[in-house]
Design a protein around this motif. Structure first.
Motif, short mmCIF file in Angstrom:
data_model
loop_
_atom_site.label_atom_id
_atom_site.label_comp_id
_atom_site.label_asym_id
_atom_site.label_seq_id
_atom_site.Cartn_x
_atom_site.Cartn_y
_atom_site.Cartn_z
N ASN A 31 10.62 -83.85 31.03
CA ASN A 31 9.67 -82.68 31.28
C ASN A 31 8.68 -82.54 31.15
O ASN A 31 8.32 -81.20 32.17
CB ASN A 31 10.33 -81.07 29.84
CG ASN A 31 9.52 -81.91 29.09
OD1 ASN A 31 10.31 -82.93 28.62
ND2 ASN A 31 8.85 -81.40 28.86
N ARG A 32 7.94 -84.01 31.56
CA ARG A 32 6.71 -82.81 32.04
C ARG A 32 6.00 -84.88 31.93
O ARG A 32 6.83 -85.81 31.28
CB ARG A 32 5.58 -82.51 30.57
CG ARG A 32 5.42 -83.08 29.20
CD ARG A 32 4.80 -81.86 29.16
NE ARG A 32 5.08 -82.20 27.14
CZ ARG A 32 4.16 -82.60 25.76
NH1 ARG A 32 3.14 -83.45 26.78
NH2 ARG A 32 4.34 -82.93 25.34
N LEU A 73 4.69 -88.56 32.47
CA LEU A 73 5.32 -89.58 33.12
C LEU A 73 6.50 -89.52 33.50
O LEU A 73 7.01 -89.67 34.67
CB LEU A 73 4.67 -91.01 32.46
CG LEU A 73 3.68 -91.71 32.90
CD1 LEU A 73 2.99 -92.43 31.28
CD2 LEU A 73 3.31 -92.00 34.33
N ARG A 100 14.01 -82.63 25.53
CA ARG A 100 14.14 -81.59 24.24
C ARG A 100 14.45 -79.98 23.54
O ARG A 100 15.12 -79.91 22.90
CB ARG A 100 13.53 -82.41 22.79
CG ARG A 100 12.09 -81.83 22.99
CD ARG A 100 11.60 -82.53 21.37
NE ARG A 100 9.77 -82.76 21.91
CZ ARG A 100 9.55 -83.36 21.52
NH1 ARG A 100 9.30 -83.42 19.64
NH2 ARG A 100 7.58 -83.34 21.31
N VAL A 160 15.57 -87.47 21.49
CA VAL A 160 14.92 -88.89 20.87
C VAL A 160 15.14 -89.33 18.82
O VAL A 160 15.70 -90.64 19.21
CB VAL A 160 14.39 -89.53 22.03
CG1 VAL A 160 14.78 -89.98 23.51
CG2 VAL A 160 13.34 -89.31 21.16
N ASN A 183 10.98 -93.18 28.25
CA ASN A 183 9.76 -93.31 28.00
C ASN A 183 9.13 -91.33 26.98
O ASN A 183 8.15 -92.00 27.15
CB ASN A 183 9.67 -91.93 29.54
CG ASN A 183 8.54 -91.07 29.78
OD1 ASN A 183 7.31 -91.56 30.32
ND2 ASN A 183 8.66 -90.00 29.12
N TYR A 241 0.62 -95.86 16.80
CA TYR A 241 0.92 -96.01 17.66
C TYR A 241 1.03 -97.20 18.67
O TYR A 241 1.81 -97.96 18.82
CB TYR A 241 -0.17 -94.97 19.25
CG TYR A 241 0.18 -94.74 20.49
CD1 TYR A 241 0.80 -94.30 21.11
CD2 TYR A 241 -0.83 -96.23 22.00
CE1 TYR A 241 1.54 -94.22 22.00
CE2 TYR A 241 -0.10 -96.09 22.55
CZ TYR A 241 0.88 -94.98 23.04
OH TYR A 241 0.55 -94.98 24.61
N VAL A 277 -3.30 -92.71 31.96
CA VAL A 277 -2.97 -91.53 32.77
C VAL A 277 -3.60 -90.24 32.74
O VAL A 277 -2.87 -89.90 31.30
CB VAL A 277 -1.24 -91.89 33.31
CG1 VAL A 277 -1.03 -91.00 34.24
CG2 VAL A 277 -1.43 -93.20 33.85
N THR A 318 -2.27 -87.05 32.06
CA THR A 318 -0.76 -86.58 31.85
C THR A 318 -1.42 -85.38 30.15
O THR A 318 -3.23 -86.02 30.01
CB THR A 318 0.01 -87.26 30.91
OG1 THR A 318 -0.88 -88.20 30.09
CG2 THR A 318 0.43 -88.33 31.87
N1 LIG Z 1 -0.51 -91.49 29.50
C1 LIG Z 1 -1.29 -92.25 29.60
O1 LIG Z 1 -2.29 -92.93 29.77
C2 LIG Z 1 -0.25 -93.00 28.88
C3 LIG Z 1 -0.50 -95.03 28.29
C4 LIG Z 1 0.14 -96.18 28.26
C5 LIG Z 1 1.42 -95.27 27.77
N2 LIG Z 1 1.98 -94.21 27.87
C6 LIG Z 1 3.45 -94.13 27.35
O2 LIG Z 1 3.96 -92.95 28.58
C7 LIG Z 1 4.97 -92.38 27.96
C8 LIG Z 1 4.72 -90.61 28.68
O3 LIG Z 1 3.66 -90.26 28.23
P1 LIG Z 1 3.09 -88.80 29.21
O4 LIG Z 1 1.78 -89.86 29.55
O5 LIG Z 1 3.80 -88.97 30.44
O6 LIG Z 1 3.15 -88.49 27.19
P2 LIG Z 1 3.23 -86.65 27.88
O7 LIG Z 1 2.55 -86.17 29.14
O8 LIG Z 1 2.26 -86.28 26.05
O9 LIG Z 1 4.60 -86.32 28.05
C9 LIG Z 1 5.57 -87.45 26.54
C10 LIG Z 1 6.74 -86.75 27.19
O10 LIG Z 1 7.58 -87.41 25.99
C11 LIG Z 1 8.48 -86.15 24.89
N3 LIG Z 1 8.64 -86.87 24.02
C12 LIG Z 1 8.03 -86.63 22.88
N4 LIG Z 1 9.01 -86.96 21.67
C13 LIG Z 1 10.53 -86.57 21.71
C14 LIG Z 1 11.34 -86.42 21.26
N5 LIG Z 1 11.21 -86.38 20.26
N6 LIG Z 1 12.43 -86.49 22.05
C15 LIG Z 1 12.51 -85.98 23.24
N7 LIG Z 1 11.80 -86.35 23.87
C16 LIG Z 1 10.00 -86.09 23.53
C17 LIG Z 1 7.97 -84.91 25.44
O11 LIG Z 1 8.66 -83.02 25.32
P3 LIG Z 1 7.79 -82.06 24.91
O12 LIG Z 1 7.58 -81.65 26.13
O13 LIG Z 1 9.02 -81.73 23.73
O14 LIG Z 1 6.74 -82.46 23.82
C18 LIG Z 1 7.36 -85.12 27.01
O15 LIG Z 1 7.78 -85.20 27.65
C19 LIG Z 1 4.66 -92.12 26.64
O16 LIG Z 1 5.79 -93.33 25.64
C20 LIG Z 1 3.21 -93.04 26.37
O17 LIG Z 1 3.57 -93.94 25.15
C21 LIG Z 1 0.99 -93.23 27.85
#
Ligand SMILES: NC(=O)c1ccc[n+]([C@@H]2O[C@H](COP(=O)([O-])OP(=O)(O)OC[C@H]3O[C@@H](n4cnc5c(N)ncnc54)[C@H](OP(=O)(O)O)[C@@H]3O)[C@@H](O)[C@H]2O)c1
Length: 234
Positions: free
Chosen positions: A13-14, A16, A36, A62, A88, A157, A190, A192
Motif C-alpha cells: 500500500n505504500r 517500496l 493489512r 502478514v 516486502n 532489525y 530509499v 520512503t
Molecule cells: N527504505 C529503505 O531504505 C529500506 C532499506 C533496506 C530495506 N528496506 C526494506 O524494504 C521493505 C519496504 O520498506 P519501505 O521503505 O517501503 O517501508 P515503509 O514505507 O515503512 O512500508 C512498509 C510496508 O510494510 C507494511 N507492513 C508492515 N507490517 C505489516 C503487516 N503486519 N502486514 C502487512 N503489511 C505490513 C506497511 O503497511 P502499513 O501501511 O499498514 O503500515 C507498509 O505497506 C521493508 O522490508 C524494509 O525493511 C527498506
C-alpha cells in the motif's frame, strides 16, 4: 510469456511495495497488492489501475497466519497458480535504540513481521509453485542484515534481516532442482516512510532489483543476496 503471470506483493500500500507492484504491473503481470488496511490497499490498487495496470487489493496482515492462508488460498482458487511472491512488508522499530537497551518485545515483534511472515508465506506458496513448475520469491532484506558489514545498533532489525537471508538459503536448498528461484536483496537506502527524507534513493531505484529478481529467466540465479542486480556478500 504465454500466460499472464500472477504476483503477490506484501506491504504494497505504500513505499517500496507500492512501487514494486507498479513496475510489475507495467510488465503485464497481474499483481495482488497485499495490505493489512483495506482502505489504504484499495486506494493503492486504484492508483495503479489508473495507470492501466492489472492490480488488485488483497487483505493481508502478514503477522496473522490465518490471513496469510486466506490470501494465498484466494489467489490459488482464482488462478490455480501463484508465480511470484515478493516478501516486502517490514518494520523498523529500533532505529534509535542501542543493542544494549533493546527489549525482547521489540525483537519478537520485528521477527514476526520481517522473518517469520516471509517464512510462512513461502511455506504457503511453494507447494503451489511446485505444482505449476514455476516460482520466483524475492525477500526484501537490507544491508543492515549483512554479517560481513555488521556494526552496532538496530539490533532487532538486523537480526530479522539476517534471519530472512538464512530463510532464503534454507528454502533454496529445499527447492533445489525446481524452477523456483528464491533470492534476497538490499534496495539501498530509499526515500520512503521507513527510509526517511534524507535517503538518497528513489523508490523506483530501490524497486528495480526486486522486479528483476521477480522476473528472472529459468536459468537465473538462486539463493543469492543482491543489490543493484549484483551479488553482494552475506
Ligand atoms: N527504505 C529503505 O531504505 C529500506 C532499506 C533496506 C530495506 N528496506 C526494506 O524494504 C521493505 C519496504 O520498506 P519501505 O521503505 O517501503 O517501508 P515503509 O514505507 O515503512 O512500508 C512498509 C510496508 O510494510 C507494511 N507492513 C508492515 N507490517 C505489516 C503487516 N503486519 N502486514 C502487512 N503489511 C505490513 C506497511 O503497511 P502499513 O501501511 O499498514 O503500515 C507498509 O505497506 C521493508 O522490508 C524494509 O525493511 C527498506
Amino acid at each position: 510469456m504465454s500466460q499472464q503471470r500472477i504476483a503477490l506483493v506484501t506491504g504494497a500500500n505504500r513505499g517500496l511495495g507500492f512501487e514494486i507492484s507498479r513496475q510489475l504491473g507495467s510488465l503485464g503481470i497481474k499483481v495482488y497488492m497485499g495490505s493489512r488496511d483495506e482502505l489504504k490497499g484499495l486506494d493503492a490498487a486504484r492508483r495503479i489501475q489508473e495507470e492501466g495496470h492489472d492490480a488488485l487489493f488483497i487483505q493481508l496482515d502478514v503477522n496473522d497466519h490465518a490471513s496469510i492462508d486466506k490470501a494465498v488460498e484466494h489467489i490459488y482458487d482464482q488462478h490455480k497458480r501463484l508465480d511470484i511472491l515478493v516478501n516486502n512488508a517490514g518494520i523498523f522499530l529500533d532505529k534509535t535504540v542501542p543493542g544494549l537497551k533493546v527489549g525482547l518485545d521489540t525483537i519478537r515483534e520485528t521477527m514476526e513481521t520481517n522473518a517469520y511472515a516471509p517464512l510462512l508465506l513461502s511455506q504457503a506458496v511453494i507447494p503451489i509453485m511446485r505444482i505449476s513448475g514455476y516460482g520466483r520469491i524475492v525477500n526484501m532484506s537490507s544491508g543492515l542484515g549483512q554479517l560481513s558489514e555488521m556494526g552496532g545498533g538496530f539490533t532487532a532489525y538486523r537480526i530479522s534481516k539476517t534471519a530472512l537471508n538464512t530463510i532464503t538459503r534454507v528454502l533454496t536448498a529445499e527447492t533445489a532442482g525446481t524452477n523456483i528461484l528464491i533470492n534476497t536483496m538490499d534496495p539501498g537506502w530509499v526515500h520512503t516512510d521507513m527510509g526517511g527524507k534524507e535517503a538518497p534513493r528513489t523508490p523506483e531505484e530501490g524497486a528495480a532489483t526486486a522486479v528483476w529478481l521477480a522476473t528472472l529467466p529459468d536459468d537465473g540465479p538462486r539463493g543469492k543476496f543482491f543489490r543493484d542486480n549484483r551479488p553482494i556478500p552475506w
